[in-house]
Design an enzyme around this catalytic site. Structure first.
Site, mmCIF file in Angstrom:
data_model
loop_
_atom_site.group_PDB
_atom_site.id
_atom_site.type_symbol
_atom_site.label_atom_id
_atom_site.label_comp_id
_atom_site.label_asym_id
_atom_site.label_seq_id
_atom_site.Cartn_x
_atom_site.Cartn_y
_atom_site.Cartn_z
ATOM 1 N N ASN A 9 0.744 -0.933 0.201
ATOM 2 C CA ASN A 9 0.250 0.003 0.378
ATOM 3 C C ASN A 9 0.688 1.122 -0.355
ATOM 4 O O ASN A 9 1.726 1.553 1.088
ATOM 5 C CB ASN A 9 -1.095 -0.343 1.607
ATOM 6 N N GLY A 13 -0.128 5.117 6.180
ATOM 7 C CA GLY A 13 1.365 5.957 6.957
ATOM 8 C C GLY A 13 1.451 7.318 6.122
ATOM 9 O O GLY A 13 1.131 7.586 5.905
ATOM 10 N N ASP A 66 -1.862 -2.565 9.337
ATOM 11 C CA ASP A 66 -3.593 -3.508 10.045
ATOM 12 C C ASP A 66 -4.326 -3.488 8.766
ATOM 13 O O ASP A 66 -5.029 -4.995 8.565
ATOM 14 C CB ASP A 66 -3.709 -3.337 11.179
ATOM 15 N N GLU A 71 -6.730 -6.891 4.317
ATOM 16 C CA GLU A 71 -7.371 -8.238 3.082
ATOM 17 C C GLU A 71 -6.548 -9.081 3.096
ATOM 18 O O GLU A 71 -6.925 -10.279 2.209
ATOM 19 C CB GLU A 71 -6.900 -6.736 2.110
ATOM 20 N N TYR A 218 -8.439 -19.600 21.353
ATOM 21 C CA TYR A 218 -9.107 -18.859 22.465
ATOM 22 C C TYR A 218 -8.800 -17.517 22.037
ATOM 23 O O TYR A 218 -7.690 -16.730 21.759
ATOM 24 C CB TYR A 218 -8.228 -19.183 23.090
ATOM 25 N N GLU A 274 -10.428 -2.078 10.626
ATOM 26 C CA GLU A 274 -11.351 -1.626 9.037
ATOM 27 C C GLU A 274 -13.146 -1.131 9.557
ATOM 28 O O GLU A 274 -12.390 -2.225 10.422
ATOM 29 C CB GLU A 274 -10.511 -2.408 7.963
#
Length: 295
Positions: A9, A13, A66, A71, A218, A274
């Site tokens: 991407n 940031g 993140d 994705e 868990y 997201e």
């Protein structure tokens, strides 16, 4: 010869991945590797690209925040990808990379990717049809992670999540829910819920290292009751900051493999920072050791 897909991407940031591209490409370009790079152009672009082409590659490496990782995880779960994943974090908060103690020096991280010596199996959660790697959450405080403008995140980092969240805490955050989990049923009014597999959430260290395992099957769950007044709110905030999740009547804290959460009105969810969908009925499942991450 290994075929490697590198998806990144370019605006995550502060966009500093652009200064690292030459080093990354050089690290994976050799007689033993075939490297294909792809720069994402919109939301879910990484997901669609990996779903379409991911099975052709021996290794997939993604770079971004993140959200980009989420994705990638969703795409890999969709195609049942069995190879190891690499992740180069360049986002604002990068909760996941800190939780698995990923190497922070880029040169050493790239060496680790090539040698494949350092890796970790992790659980993957699923909220209805959406997978997540470290958190699913509801409540307006959790919505801040995807509603805060990117330039604000870049300016003040993780503080943005906390400041914006505190501004939004109103009576509209009062959510009545029924929560069914492995060991029982809870019904109460809540303002925030966190279903996690992480040490860090929104840049904050919620758990001690010896309290959780990322591959035990868990979730660690925290459901914070709606505070009835400023005094109760202050007590709740104190319990959160001191990690007093169990010896308090301000919240519920437990471990579970599955949950079913129902409410009379539709609730917005966040997954890995997201937007995760809006539901009255949410089923959440843990897939143990579903993904292997190089680190």
């Amino acid at each position: 010869m290994k075929k490697i897909l590198f998806v990144y991407n370019p605006v995550a940031g502060k966009g500093n991945i652009k200064n690292k591209l030459s080093k990354i490409i050089e690290a994976f370009s050799s007689d033993e590797n075939t490297l294909i790079t792809y720069a994402t152009k919109a939301n879910n672009d990484a997901y669609h690209h990996i779903v379409q082409f991911g099975q052709q590659f021996d290794r997939i490496i993604c770079s971004g925040g993140d959200g980009t990782l989420n994705e990638t995880i969703n795409a890999c779960m969709e195609i049942a990808y069995k190879g190891k994943l690499g992740y180069i974090p360049t986002g604002t908060v990068n909760d996941f990379s800190k939780s698995i103690k990923m190497e922070t020096n880029l040169d050493r991280l790239l060496d680790n990717f090539n040698t494949e010596i350092h890796f970790q199996s992790i659980d993957v959660g699923k909220l209805n049809e959406r997978y997540f790697v470290y958190v699913a959450a509801f409540g307006s405080v959790s919505e801040v992670s995807y509603s805060t403008p990117q330039n604000t995140k870049n300016s003040i980092g993780k503080v943005a999540y906390i400041l914006e969240g505190l501004k939004k805490l109103t009576r509209q955050d009062k959510i009545h829910m029924r929560i069914e989990y492995d060991d029982g049923i809870i019904e109460d009014d809540f303002c925030l819920g966190l279903i996690t597999n992480s040490l860090f959430i929104g840049g904050m260290n919620f758990f001690k290292e010896d309290e959780i395992s990322l591959d035990d099957g868990y979730f660690e769950c925290i459901f914070i009751k709606y505070p009835k007044g400023p005094i109760t709110l202050n007590q709740t905030l104190f319990d959160i900051t001191t990690r007093n999740f169990e010896n308090t009547d301000k919240m519920y804290a437990f471990k579970t493999k599955t949950l079913r959460i129902t409410s009379k009105k539709k609730i917005k969810w966040t997954v890995d920072g997201e937007y995760g969908g809006t539901y009255k009925d949410a089923t959440i499942t843990n897939y143990q050791k579903a993904i292997t991450i190089l680190k």
